[in-house]
Design a protein around this motif. Structure first.
Motif, short mmCIF file in Angstrom:
data_model
loop_
_atom_site.label_atom_id
_atom_site.label_comp_id
_atom_site.label_asym_id
_atom_site.label_seq_id
_atom_site.Cartn_x
_atom_site.Cartn_y
_atom_site.Cartn_z
N THR A 30 38.23 -111.78 -43.22
CA THR A 30 36.79 -111.56 -43.02
C THR A 30 36.15 -112.78 -42.35
O THR A 30 35.32 -112.63 -41.44
CB THR A 30 36.11 -111.28 -44.37
N GLY A 31 36.54 -113.97 -42.79
CA GLY A 31 36.00 -115.19 -42.17
C GLY A 31 36.36 -115.29 -40.70
O GLY A 31 35.50 -115.60 -39.86
N ILE A 32 37.62 -115.03 -40.38
CA ILE A 32 38.06 -115.08 -38.98
C ILE A 32 37.31 -114.03 -38.17
O ILE A 32 36.88 -114.29 -37.04
CB ILE A 32 39.58 -114.89 -38.89
N PHE A 33 37.14 -112.84 -38.74
CA PHE A 33 36.43 -111.76 -38.04
C PHE A 33 35.02 -112.21 -37.66
O PHE A 33 34.61 -112.06 -36.51
CB PHE A 33 36.37 -110.51 -38.92
N TYR A 34 34.28 -112.76 -38.63
CA TYR A 34 32.90 -113.13 -38.34
C TYR A 34 32.80 -114.31 -37.37
O TYR A 34 31.91 -114.34 -36.53
CB TYR A 34 32.13 -113.42 -39.62
N VAL A 35 33.72 -115.25 -37.45
CA VAL A 35 33.70 -116.38 -36.52
C VAL A 35 33.93 -115.88 -35.09
O VAL A 35 33.19 -116.24 -34.17
CB VAL A 35 34.75 -117.44 -36.91
N ILE A 36 34.94 -115.05 -34.91
CA ILE A 36 35.23 -114.53 -33.56
C ILE A 36 34.12 -113.61 -33.09
O ILE A 36 33.73 -113.63 -31.91
CB ILE A 36 36.60 -113.83 -33.53
N LYS A 37 33.56 -112.80 -34.00
CA LYS A 37 32.48 -111.90 -33.62
C LYS A 37 31.25 -112.68 -33.17
O LYS A 37 30.59 -112.31 -32.20
CB LYS A 37 32.12 -110.98 -34.79
N ILE A 38 30.93 -113.76 -33.87
CA ILE A 38 29.77 -114.57 -33.48
C ILE A 38 30.01 -115.27 -32.15
O ILE A 38 29.13 -115.30 -31.29
CB ILE A 38 29.44 -115.60 -34.59
N ILE A 39 31.22 -115.79 -31.95
CA ILE A 39 31.53 -116.50 -30.71
C ILE A 39 31.55 -115.55 -29.52
O ILE A 39 31.00 -115.85 -28.46
CB ILE A 39 32.87 -117.25 -30.84
N SER A 40 32.20 -114.39 -29.69
CA SER A 40 32.40 -113.50 -28.54
C SER A 40 31.42 -112.34 -28.47
O SER A 40 31.38 -111.64 -27.46
CB SER A 40 33.82 -112.94 -28.57
N SER A 41 30.66 -112.09 -29.53
CA SER A 41 29.75 -110.94 -29.62
C SER A 41 30.47 -109.62 -29.40
O SER A 41 29.93 -108.68 -28.85
CB SER A 41 28.60 -111.07 -28.60
N SER A 42 31.72 -109.55 -29.85
CA SER A 42 32.51 -108.33 -29.70
C SER A 42 33.19 -108.01 -31.02
O SER A 42 33.94 -108.81 -31.56
CB SER A 42 33.57 -108.52 -28.61
N VAL A 43 32.91 -106.81 -31.52
CA VAL A 43 33.52 -106.37 -32.77
C VAL A 43 35.02 -106.13 -32.58
O VAL A 43 35.82 -106.44 -33.46
CB VAL A 43 32.82 -105.09 -33.28
N ILE A 44 35.38 -105.61 -31.44
CA ILE A 44 36.80 -105.32 -31.18
C ILE A 44 37.61 -106.61 -31.16
O ILE A 44 38.69 -106.69 -31.76
CB ILE A 44 36.97 -104.53 -29.86
N LEU A 45 37.12 -107.63 -30.47
CA LEU A 45 37.82 -108.92 -30.47
C LEU A 45 37.86 -109.52 -31.87
O LEU A 45 38.85 -110.14 -32.26
CB LEU A 45 37.16 -109.89 -29.50
N GLY A 46 36.82 -109.32 -32.63
CA GLY A 46 36.79 -109.81 -34.00
C GLY A 46 37.85 -109.14 -34.87
O GLY A 46 38.53 -109.79 -35.65
N MET A 47 38.00 -107.82 -34.71
CA MET A 47 39.02 -107.10 -35.47
C MET A 47 40.42 -107.54 -35.09
O MET A 47 41.27 -107.76 -35.95
CB MET A 47 38.86 -105.58 -35.26
N ILE A 48 40.66 -107.67 -33.80
CA ILE A 48 41.98 -108.09 -33.33
C ILE A 48 42.27 -109.52 -33.80
O ILE A 48 43.36 -109.81 -34.28
CB ILE A 48 42.07 -107.98 -31.80
N GLY A 49 41.31 -110.39 -33.67
CA GLY A 49 41.49 -111.77 -34.11
C GLY A 49 41.71 -111.88 -35.60
O GLY A 49 42.50 -112.69 -36.07
N SER A 50 41.01 -111.05 -36.36
CA SER A 50 41.17 -111.04 -37.81
C SER A 50 42.58 -110.63 -38.19
O SER A 50 43.22 -111.26 -39.03
CB SER A 50 40.16 -110.08 -38.43
N PHE A 51 43.09 -109.60 -37.55
CA PHE A 51 44.45 -109.13 -37.84
C PHE A 51 45.48 -110.18 -37.45
O PHE A 51 46.37 -110.52 -38.23
CB PHE A 51 44.72 -107.82 -37.10
N VAL A 52 45.36 -110.70 -36.24
CA VAL A 52 46.33 -111.69 -35.74
C VAL A 52 46.26 -112.97 -36.57
O VAL A 52 47.28 -113.55 -36.92
CB VAL A 52 46.08 -111.98 -34.24
N GLY A 53 45.05 -113.39 -36.92
CA GLY A 53 44.90 -114.61 -37.71
C GLY A 53 45.49 -114.47 -39.10
O GLY A 53 46.19 -115.36 -39.59
N ALA A 54 45.24 -113.35 -39.77
CA ALA A 54 45.77 -113.14 -41.12
C ALA A 54 47.29 -113.04 -41.10
O ALA A 54 47.98 -113.60 -41.95
CB ALA A 54 45.15 -111.89 -41.74
N GLU A 55 47.83 -112.33 -40.12
CA GLU A 55 49.30 -112.23 -40.01
C GLU A 55 49.92 -113.58 -39.67
O GLU A 55 50.98 -113.92 -40.16
CB GLU A 55 49.69 -111.19 -38.94
#
Length: 67
Positions: A30-55
């Motif tokens: 969740t933390g990675i998702f919100y950081v990427i979402k705030i930086i990129s303003s993209s929910v899709i990039l946030g979801m992908i980054g959250s998955f990749v970061g957690a894995e």
């Protein structure tokens, strides 16, 4: 008559497994998702980054073991 026996299977899950799931997947993801979402303003990039970061965080101990 053929009677089929019902089988019940019990799985045990260690508390540490549940704790690791909650910490790594839920909180860190969740933390990675919100950081990427705030930086990129993209929910899709946030979801992908959250998955990749957690894995990636899950696999760090496995990689360190082989070094």
């Amino acid at each position: 008559m053929n009677q089929k026996q019902n089988q019940v299977v019990f799985y045990t899950i260690k508390g540490s497994t549940i704790k690791n799931f909650l910490i790594i997947d839920m909180i860190t993801g969740t933390g990675i998702f919100y950081v990427i979402k705030i930086i990129s303003s993209s929910v899709i990039l946030g979801m992908i980054g959250s998955f990749v970061g957690a894995e990636g965080i899950k696999r760090i101990p496995k990689l360190a073991k082989y070094k």
